[in-house]
Design a protein around this motif. Structure first.
Motif, PDB file in Angstrom:
ATOM      1  N   SER A  38       0.774  -1.234  -0.053  1.00 18.64           N
ATOM      2  CA  SER A  38       0.125   0.146  -0.071  1.00 18.64           C
ATOM      3  C   SER A  38       0.682   1.380   0.034  1.00 18.64           C
ATOM      4  CB  SER A  38      -0.863  -0.109   1.043  1.00 18.64           C
ATOM      5  OG  SER A  38      -1.115   1.098   1.651  1.00 18.64           O
ATOM      6  N   LEU A  39       1.907   1.133   0.985  1.00 18.18           N
ATOM      7  CA  LEU A  39       2.871   2.363   0.985  1.00 18.18           C
ATOM      8  C   LEU A  39       3.420   2.533  -0.780  1.00 18.18           C
ATOM      9  CD1 LEU A  39       5.317   2.362   3.868  1.00 18.18           C
ATOM     10  CD2 LEU A  39       3.848   4.225   3.102  1.00 18.18           C
ATOM     11  N   VAL A  40       3.932   1.430  -1.173  1.00 21.34           N
ATOM     12  CA  VAL A  40       4.799   1.512  -2.520  1.00 21.34           C
ATOM     13  C   VAL A  40       3.700   2.234  -3.262  1.00 21.34           C
ATOM     14  CG1 VAL A  40       5.572   0.297  -4.445  1.00 21.34           C
ATOM     15  CG2 VAL A  40       6.399  -0.320  -2.125  1.00 21.34           C
ATOM     16  N   GLY A  41       2.420   1.619  -3.279  1.00 27.01           N
ATOM     17  CA  GLY A  41       1.403   2.228  -4.107  1.00 27.01           C
ATOM     18  C   GLY A  41       1.168   3.547  -4.007  1.00 27.01           C
ATOM     19  N   LYS A  42       1.031   3.928  -2.906  1.00 24.62           N
ATOM     20  CA  LYS A  42       0.658   5.318  -2.574  1.00 24.62           C
ATOM     21  C   LYS A  42       1.607   6.359  -2.985  1.00 24.62           C
ATOM     22  CE  LYS A  42      -3.536   5.535  -0.233  1.00 24.62           C
ATOM     23  NZ  LYS A  42      -3.860   5.046   0.956  1.00 24.62           N
ATOM     24  N   ARG A  43       2.865   5.734  -2.485  1.00 24.08           N
ATOM     25  CA  ARG A  43       4.433   6.581  -2.839  1.00 24.08           C
ATOM     26  C   ARG A  43       4.090   6.707  -4.507  1.00 24.08           C
ATOM     27  NH1 ARG A  43       8.842   4.301   0.904  1.00 24.08           N
ATOM     28  NH2 ARG A  43       8.331   5.333   2.889  1.00 24.08           N
ATOM     29  N   THR A  44       3.982   5.691  -5.208  1.00 29.15           N
ATOM     30  CA  THR A  44       3.902   5.995  -6.669  1.00 29.15           C
ATOM     31  C   THR A  44       2.965   6.784  -7.123  1.00 29.15           C
ATOM     32  OG1 THR A  44       4.381   3.445  -6.501  1.00 29.15           O
ATOM     33  CG2 THR A  44       4.232   4.442  -8.783  1.00 29.15           C
ATOM     34  N   GLN A  45       1.887   6.649  -6.331  1.00 29.03           N
ATOM     35  CA  GLN A  45       0.836   7.628  -6.633  1.00 29.03           C
ATOM     36  C   GLN A  45       1.229   9.149  -6.506  1.00 29.03           C
ATOM     37  OE1 GLN A  45      -2.782   6.978  -4.307  1.00 29.03           O
ATOM     38  NE2 GLN A  45      -3.554   6.114  -6.011  1.00 29.03           N
ATOM     39  N   THR A  46       1.749   9.269  -5.309  1.00 30.03           N
ATOM     40  CA  THR A  46       2.131  10.565  -4.874  1.00 30.03           C
ATOM     41  C   THR A  46       3.352  11.152  -5.560  1.00 30.03           C
ATOM     42  OG1 THR A  46       1.849   9.677  -2.581  1.00 30.03           O
ATOM     43  CG2 THR A  46       2.744  11.829  -2.728  1.00 30.03           C
ATOM     44  N   ARG A  47       4.350  10.346  -5.858  1.00 24.86           N
ATOM     45  CA  ARG A  47       5.369  10.523  -6.582  1.00 24.86           C
ATOM     46  C   ARG A  47       4.927  11.222  -7.912  1.00 24.86           C
ATOM     47  NH1 ARG A  47       9.123   6.104  -6.809  1.00 24.86           N
ATOM     48  NH2 ARG A  47       9.118   6.119  -4.501  1.00 24.86           N
ATOM     49  N   ASN A  48       4.020  10.493  -8.633  1.00 26.44           N
ATOM     50  CA  ASN A  48       3.474  10.638  -9.731  1.00 26.44           C
ATOM     51  C   ASN A  48       2.867  12.221  -9.663  1.00 26.44           C
ATOM     52  OD1 ASN A  48       4.406   8.436 -10.950  1.00 26.44           O
ATOM     53  ND2 ASN A  48       2.234   7.393 -10.838  1.00 26.44           N
ATOM     54  N   ARG A  49       1.957  12.483  -8.602  1.00 23.08           N
ATOM     55  CA  ARG A  49       1.253  13.709  -8.299  1.00 23.08           C
ATOM     56  C   ARG A  49       2.497  14.742  -8.224  1.00 23.08           C
ATOM     57  NH1 ARG A  49      -2.862  11.797  -3.923  1.00 23.08           N
ATOM     58  NH2 ARG A  49      -4.212  10.501  -5.230  1.00 23.08           N
ATOM     59  N   THR A  50       3.357  14.302  -7.444  1.00 22.46           N
ATOM     60  CA  THR A  50       4.624  15.357  -7.184  1.00 22.46           C
ATOM     61  C   THR A  50       5.072  15.673  -8.457  1.00 22.46           C
ATOM     62  OG1 THR A  50       4.775  14.187  -5.228  1.00 22.46           O
ATOM     63  CG2 THR A  50       6.441  15.668  -5.776  1.00 22.46           C
ATOM     64  N   SER A  51       5.449  15.095  -9.198  1.00 27.45           N
ATOM     65  CA  SER A  51       6.169  15.066 -10.334  1.00 27.45           C
ATOM     66  C   SER A  51       5.194  15.937 -11.489  1.00 27.45           C
ATOM     67  CB  SER A  51       6.589  13.863 -11.243  1.00 27.45           C
ATOM     68  OG  SER A  51       5.418  12.848 -11.453  1.00 27.45           O
ATOM     69  N   ARG A  52       3.802  15.545 -11.211  1.00 22.87           N
ATOM     70  CA  ARG A  52       2.932  16.241 -12.167  1.00 22.87           C
ATOM     71  C   ARG A  52       2.893  17.801 -11.687  1.00 22.87           C
ATOM     72  NH1 ARG A  52      -2.601  13.976 -11.909  1.00 22.87           N
ATOM     73  NH2 ARG A  52      -1.379  12.052 -11.059  1.00 22.87           N
ATOM     74  N   VAL A  53       3.087  17.829 -10.205  1.00 22.22           N
ATOM     75  CA  VAL A  53       3.025  19.332  -9.961  1.00 22.22           C
ATOM     76  C   VAL A  53       4.177  20.005 -10.230  1.00 22.22           C
ATOM     77  CG1 VAL A  53       2.958  20.558  -7.648  1.00 22.22           C
ATOM     78  CG2 VAL A  53       1.523  18.679  -7.936  1.00 22.22           C
ATOM     79  N   GLN A  54       5.440  19.277 -10.241  1.00 18.25           N
ATOM     80  CA  GLN A  54       6.533  19.986 -10.542  1.00 18.25           C
ATOM     81  C   GLN A  54       6.589  20.238 -12.036  1.00 18.25           C
ATOM     82  OE1 GLN A  54       9.086  16.844  -9.054  1.00 18.25           O
ATOM     83  NE2 GLN A  54       9.448  17.742  -7.010  1.00 18.25           N
ATOM     84  N   GLN A  55       6.031  19.427 -12.775  1.00 21.46           N
ATOM     85  CA  GLN A  55       5.747  19.710 -14.174  1.00 21.46           C
ATOM     86  C   GLN A  55       4.858  20.903 -14.401  1.00 21.46           C
ATOM     87  OE1 GLN A  55       4.090  16.142 -15.561  1.00 21.46           O
ATOM     88  NE2 GLN A  55       5.980  14.937 -15.630  1.00 21.46           N
TER      89      GLN A  55
END
Lengths: 297, 734
Positions: free
Chosen positions: B717-734
């Motif tokens: 669940s952590l990995v999943g959430k992290r990936t999610q978050t990372r994706n979101r973060t990267s999207r934000v950064q984009q």
């Protein structure tokens, strides 16, 4: 005799097996947790000895429910006072651990704190199991069993084994909730530990009545299971939030705290220093940090 | 300190345990004690052996036997299943054993029998002897005659399971468990017991004695006889220590005085040897004989007697007349030192005091005794005509005014004398004029003959006093010079009743002081040091009513060491009552021997050679002897100061001459200490045990797997959430 061996192992696995399995799955992975749980068990042993020394002057107490209730309440009270002391030791320990973590360039996170709380609680439950269950388990090596006149449905040993499970779950869990409560100044959580402990203890008084074990047993088991579920979901929630918080600052592999003896990437400085603050603050910060992402998402 | 901490801690632990489990136990050890109740050494139906096989009960020779406790009254006969331990009260015991003896199917499903002694209802009759005890020895052919209508002959039966007598407290404990088993209809978690009663001996007595080594020991004890007046020593004034130690001082000079022998028996028997009481049979007769001796002694008679009186307390008679058979072998073939003076050719009269305890007619308010004699016979051997003796006894009864007593002649329809030692004497010398004094006519009045219920309450003191006075007067009359008027015997009835009462308390009662052998009266003669604890934790003298196992005879037949206390007491008592005077010289059985013709009495240190002024004995001029009462095959030889037992087999001529059956060579099996042991406990059903084991294993594995998968799930669940978050973060950064 074969049947005596069956009896012994039956009650051993029933009363102690789950605790061992839990130890293997959670505690034994991290040597520091193993040491801490042993230390905790030792502390609680001293507490029980101390408690019994106090009661030495009063034993045997009159065989009435009220005098038993008095003894139980006092005993729970002493343990809860000590629990606060344990929290104090826990807090001091965390400061040291965080310093070490910083020096070694490792990270010390919320998940680690939860693990430490669990080890403290597990130590207490081990101490209770050893002295309130393992102490009479050798009696099962004989060919006989013992049924009490007040509880003809279950043998004395079955009752003991089920209480060992119930209090094992209960004592391990409430420590986690208690520490969390003090961490986050959540007074409901702080009160949760003594309340549940006292409730479960007083429930055992029902055993003194004819057939009372049939009522008391499921209730105490239920209290234990409920505490475990509650602590579990608390840990799950906090662990994930904290881990997510980590990912914001330092995207790392999961479950890799200080207690995992594994080289870490240098953590973000601002977060490492925030270790001295309460995790509630971290939590709030994590929330606030997450807000923009959500909004932007 | 450690102990204190332990106890402090344990009491608290136990407090918590007791709260957790609702118990009332103050310590963990007590929980263990509550699970098991033990009982050791209260007496089982131990195994005896003879040359043909075994009698008694046998446990598992290898260890224990386990069975479910079941009330014998709940059994639906035949008992077709299960390993049951049947519990029966005293009242049902005989019927149960007889039933099992005749029912092999039920017997094979019985693991053991426990006797409940807490149940106060006693059977109206109980007798382990046969209906004609010792019938083979009868001087008449009607051996079918029923002297003992209540006899079951269980004492000669053998069962393949242990039969154990429970103490009162254990009985009450087991009763509660039985009620619970019964309430569950003998299903579910039941109370069981482990029984340990391993008898070591196998097959028969010759096998266990000769092949097994320590398999068994011969039964035996000591008979005691004493003469009034004392007999002249063969070697007067012998003082040489070695000769005295060798028994030379006990040899008696030849005499021609006819001998009147008074006989009584010492021992009895019952299924549970140590619980044998034998109050009416034979102790009432024994006490009457001792009292008769006392009356003669108090009157200081004997000096001018024309007859020699001899008194014999014979041991081991329940075992096919073992005591008298051996005595007559010693007297007539071996001519042992111990029987020197007791010349069978001179014995022409025998008065036997049998069981007389119930010799009281309540409606008439007086003692009522019977005198039995053997009819001279028509075609068979001519037995001595006892009319002279009977006349003397009747006469003595008439002149006895101190006490109301009648003496009746037994019915002529009786086939002859009742079972008695006289039978053995008549076998060897039919011309003896013999009588047996009893409390019964056609059949025993004592319904508890040879059982543990032959208790003091079966005995009337007045009957014993009457028999004693009548016998003493008759003897005095027979022995006094014919040509002179007989000096009447003075009898102080209060004193005599008191003596009978004291002897009864000392010999009939068990238990701690002031009853039993530890009573002051017995202790004034001997030191009663050999005691044990019974099942009720009472310290008492070792049980002695059952004859017990043999001890080696010593060359000097007046030596009191190496003999059990009852024989020592009888020896000392009879020595004093038969003594003509006391020289008063201090003596002991080790160094300071009395000169010939004298006997060391009242030595009070037993085997302990340490002596003080108070424990030293005193020499008395008396002819009192121990004689070995055991099988005619058991002898001891001294080998480097250790007596070694020999089994002799060379008296075929003797047996043939007197038509004795082969010597049964009665022995008792050895058993280990703490036999028998009963351990009672609640036993879980096997199914429940397996179910608990399975749930325990399942729960353990389940916890392990659940913990493992929860951790995994958390990580995933952590990995999943992290990936999610990372994706979101990267999207934000984009």
């Amino acid at each position: 005799m074969a049947s005596s061996a069956i009896t012994f192992f039956a009650y051993f696995f029933l009363g102690i097996g789950p605790g061992i399995a839990f130890f293997v799955a959670f505690i034994s992975q991290k040597s520091f947790l193993v040491l801490l749980s042993f230390f905790s068990a030792f502390i609680w042993l001293i507490v029980l000895l101390f408690t019994s020394a106090i009661f030495k002057g009063f034993l045997p107490v009159p065989e009435t429910a009220s005098s038993y209730a008095g003894v139980l309440t006092t005993s729970v009270f002493i343990q809860e006072v000590v629990r606060y002391g344990v929290w104090w030791m826990h807090k001091k320990g965390i400061v040291i651990l965080e310093k070490i973590a910083r020096v070694k360039g490792r990270r010390f996170g919320m998940l680690d704190k939860l693990y430490l709380a669990l080890a403290w609680g597990y130590g207490q439950s081990v101490c209770h199991t050893v002295f309130f269950y393992l102490s009479f388990l050798p009696l099962t090596t004989g060919s006989g069993t013992l049924y009490l006149s007040t509880c003809t449905q279950m043998s004395f040993f079955l009752v003991g084994a089920l209480y060992s499970i119930a209090f094992g779950m209960l004592l391990s869990s409430i420590m986690v909730v208690f520490f969390d409560g003090l961490h986050t100044h959540n007074w409901a959580h702080v009160a949760f530990a003594p309340a549940i402990h006292l409730a479960a203890s007083l429930m055992t008084l029902i055993n003194l009545t004819q057939g009372g074990c049939v009522i008391a047993m499921p209730v105490v088991l239920g209290l234990g299971a409920a505490s475990m579920v509650y602590a579990g979901q608390l840990a799950w929630r906090k662990g994930i939030i904290e881990a997510l918080d980590e990912t914001v600052l330092a995207p790392l592999a999961t479950g890799d705290g200080l207690l995992e003896e594994q080289e870490m990437q240098p953590p973000a400085h601002d977060h490492a220093s925030s270790g001295e603050t309460l995790s509630g603050a971290t939590h709030q910060r994590a929330v606030t940090r997450r807000v923009p992402t959500t909004v932007s998402g | 300190m450690h102990k204190l901490l332990n106890s402090v801690f344990l009491s608290f632990v136990c407090l918590i345990i007791r709260l957790a489990c609702g118990t009332n136990y103050p310590s963990v050890g007590v929980i263990g004690d509550a699970m098991y109740s033990y009982m050791t050494y209260t007496g089982g139906w131990y195994m005896n052996l003879n040359i043909n096989g075994t009698v008694g009960s046998q446990g598992n020779p290898e260890g224990t036997l386990t069975g479910v406790l079941m009330s014998a009254s709940d059994v639906e006969w035949p008992l077709e299943a299960g390993e049951s331990i049947l519990v029966a009260g005293m009242a049902e015991l005989d019927a149960l054993l007889l039933r099992l003896l005749s029912d092999p199917v039920s017997s094979s499903n019985v693991v053991g029998v426990l006797v409940d002694t807490a149940n106060s209802s006693n059977p109206s009759s109980m007798s382990s002897a046969s209906k004609f005890p010792g019938a083979f020895n009868a001087p008449y052919s009607n051996t079918e005659y029923i002297w003992n209508p209540w006899g079951t002959d269980l004492q000669r039966a053998s069962v393949p399971f242990p039969v154990i007598r429970m103490s009162g407290s254990m009985s009450r404990h087991v009763e509660a468990k039985l009620r619970q088993n019964r309430a569950q209809n003998y299903k579910g978690a039941l109370y069981k017991a482990d029984l340990t009663m391993s008898m070591f001996a196998e097959h028969n007595s010759t096998y266990c004695l000769l092949t097994q080594g320590l398999g068994c020991q011969p039964l035996g004890g000591f008979s005691v006889w004493a003469a009034i007046p004392p007999m002249e020593p063969l070697i007067p004034n012998l003082t040489d220590s070695l000769a005295l130690m060798d028994g030379k001082g006990a040899l008696v000079a030849p005499s021609s005085k006819p001998i009147t022998l008074v006989i009584s028996q010492i021992n009895s028997v019952s299924l549970f040897h140590d619980y044998t009481k034998g109050c009416s049979a034979p102790l009432s007769g024994l006490i009457a004989m001792l009292t008769a001796m006392t009356i003669l002694s108090l009157n200081d008679v004997g000096r001018d007697y024309e007859r020699q009186l001899a008194f014999l307390a014979v041991a081991g008679e329940d075992w096919d007349y073992m005591g008298s058979r051996r005595l007559l072998l010693d007297m007539s073939v071996l001519n042992t030192t111990a029987t020197s003076g007791l010349n069978l050719t001179l014995i022409d009269q025998v008065i036997e005091l049998g069981q007389i305890g119930k010799g009281f007619n309540y409606s008439a308010g007086m003692s009522q005794l019977y005198v039995h004699s053997q009819k001279p016979g028509k075609t068979e051997q001519l037995y001595g005509d006892a009319n002279d003796l009977i006349w003397a006894l009747m006469n003595a009864t008439i002149v006895t005014s101190e006490i109301d007593a009648t003496l009746l002649q037994a019915d002529a329809s009786n086939p002859g004398i009742p079972p008695s030692t006289l039978m053995t004497f008549l076998r060897h010398k039919p011309s003896i004029q013999g009588v047996v004094i009893t409390d019964f006519d056609h059949q025993y009045q004592n319904t508890y003959f040879d059982s543990e219920l032959d208790l003091p309450d079966q005995v009337v003191i007045q009957a014993i006093s009457s028999a004693a006075i009548i016998t003493a007067r008759a003897l005095h009359n027979q022995a006094s010079p014919r040509d002179l008027p007989v000096t009447p015997l003075e009898v102080n009835i209060t004193q005599i009743n008191h003596l009978v009462f004291i002897l009864s308390t000392c010999l009939m009662w068990d238990g701690p002081q002031p009853n039993g052998l530890q009573c002051d009266y017995v202790q004034s003669y001997i030191n009663v040091g050999y005691t044990n604890q019974n099942a009720e934790k009472l310290t008492q003298p070792f049980p002695w009513h059952y004859v017990g196992i043999v001890a080696a005879e010593l060359p000097n037949p007046t030596n009191t060491t190496n003999k059990r206390e009852i024989f020592n007491f009888l020896f000392n008592f009879m020595a004093e009552m038969a003594a003509s005077n006391s020289s008063g010289y201090p003596c002991d059985p080790f160094v300071n021997f009395c000169p010939s013709g004298q006997v060391c009495t009242a030595w009070k240190s037993g085997h302990n050679p340490l002596k003080s002024r108070s424990s030293m004995g005193r020499c008395m001029t008396t002819t009192t002897r121990f004689t070995q009462a055991t099988s005619t095959r058991v002898f001891f030889v001294n080998q480097s100061d250790d007596p070694v037992m020999l089994l002799r087999d060379d008296f075929a001529e003797f047996n043939k001459q007197y038509n004795w059956p082969p010597d049964p060579l009665w022995t008792e099996s050895y058993w280990s200490a703490q036999t028998p042991t009963i351990k009672v406990y609640h036993s879980e059903v096997n199914f429940v045990q397996v179910a608990v084991l399975m749930s325990g294993l399942a729960l353990t594995l389940g916890t392990g797997f659940a913990a493992y998968y929860m951790k995994k799930g958390f990580e995933n669940s952590l990995v999943g959430k992290r990936t999610q978050t990372r994706n979101r973060t990267s999207r934000v950064q984009q």
